[in-house]
Design an enzyme around this catalytic site. Sequence first.
Site, short mmCIF file in Angstrom:
data_model
loop_
_atom_site.label_atom_id
_atom_site.label_comp_id
_atom_site.label_asym_id
_atom_site.label_seq_id
_atom_site.Cartn_x
_atom_site.Cartn_y
_atom_site.Cartn_z
N TYR A 98 41.50 -13.64 36.12
CA TYR A 98 40.55 -14.70 36.46
C TYR A 98 41.28 -15.92 36.98
O TYR A 98 42.40 -16.20 36.59
CB TYR A 98 39.73 -15.11 35.23
CG TYR A 98 38.69 -14.10 34.80
CD1 TYR A 98 38.41 -12.97 35.55
CD2 TYR A 98 38.01 -14.28 33.59
CE1 TYR A 98 37.46 -12.05 35.12
CE2 TYR A 98 37.05 -13.36 33.17
CZ TYR A 98 36.79 -12.25 33.93
OH TYR A 98 35.85 -11.35 33.51
N PHE A 136 25.23 -11.18 38.72
CA PHE A 136 26.02 -12.05 39.59
C PHE A 136 25.16 -13.11 40.27
O PHE A 136 25.43 -13.56 41.37
CB PHE A 136 26.80 -11.24 40.63
CG PHE A 136 28.29 -11.35 40.51
CD1 PHE A 136 29.06 -11.84 41.56
CD2 PHE A 136 28.94 -10.99 39.34
CE1 PHE A 136 30.44 -11.96 41.46
CE2 PHE A 136 30.31 -11.09 39.22
CZ PHE A 136 31.07 -11.58 40.29
N GLY A 137 24.09 -13.49 39.60
CA GLY A 137 23.25 -14.57 40.11
C GLY A 137 21.99 -14.13 40.82
O GLY A 137 21.10 -14.94 41.06
#
Length: 352
Positions: free
Chosen positions: A53, A239-240
């Site tokens: 990340y 993912f939105g």
Amino acid sequence: MERVTLGQSDLSVSRIGLGTMTFGEQVDEAGSQVMLDRAVAAGINLLDIAEMYPVPARAATFGVTEEIIGRWLQARPGLRKQLVIATKVSGPLRGYDWIRDASPDLTAAEIVQSCEASLRRLQIDTIDLYQIHWPSRQVPMFGAVYFDPSKDRRVASMHEQLEAMGQLQRAGKIRHVGLSNETAYGVGEFVHLAAQHGLPRIASVQNPYSLVNRIVENGLDEALYRHQVGLLAYSPLGFGVLSGKYDAHGIDDPAKPGRLAIFEGMKKQRWARPETLAAARRYSALAAELGISPSSLAIAWVASRWQTASTLIGVTSAAQLDEDIAALDLKLDPETLARIDRIRWEIRDPAQ
């Protein structure tokens, strides 16, 4: 906030965990610290991290999220004891040639090396939950559906990987072991190997679970139930796409940019498929009828499922964080749950 015990471990985790893949890319360090403080104040104790990340993964930002959280912890003495720190070792090469010199495998030595590097970046002595981010062997994952034997190859065995985890556990560098993007077969094998050889037993599996991805229910949930392994449900908002931000104009709406719009590479991934966006619009319409936001509906659904131990949320603003946490208190009645299932089956087979 209510907490649950993760699998057969002694880890007590909040029913919502804070995903951190945006920290260091979409959210700068100052904003990340604000989000972390706000989450802890709301009762969240589970932090979901990974060595690769932030996302999208880049060589220049590899490990940055862990570094941000390490500095945040150092500035707050005593807070570490209140938290469950979960991070992940990346699996074999998936185009990330800067990770372990483009290793095509995940060997015992590489697991130990990666764990020690994560500990340094996080500035802690022990990781509470250390997870394999994706399997070494060929499995359907990240949007793939079918197993393809022709792509199988020789890789480090699950036994070898568990032995590395045992070494780390004996050294006090990790407390518990988890998997991610795993299958029912993998769960069973890891559990049996641990029992046969006296190695660490997996406490959890972190897999996608949402209104637009219910693959968990195709047998993995039975494996988790029978082996008493907890599910950490990631991408509950797809993912939105389940936030409603892409409903009107798709992923290229300049007025409501999200990860799928900002990062070109993500437009080719599973969450940006036309059928996924079409499904999201159906669920948004249902949320509007119920008088709640699409995000609230999606989070409440995942959190309410018997399969879910903790729901992992990813946020870029305090408003998103507050809305997702508040969704825990939303109870979906049987009629709403039935309508959700009807939408699912209509999408899978329009002729029904």
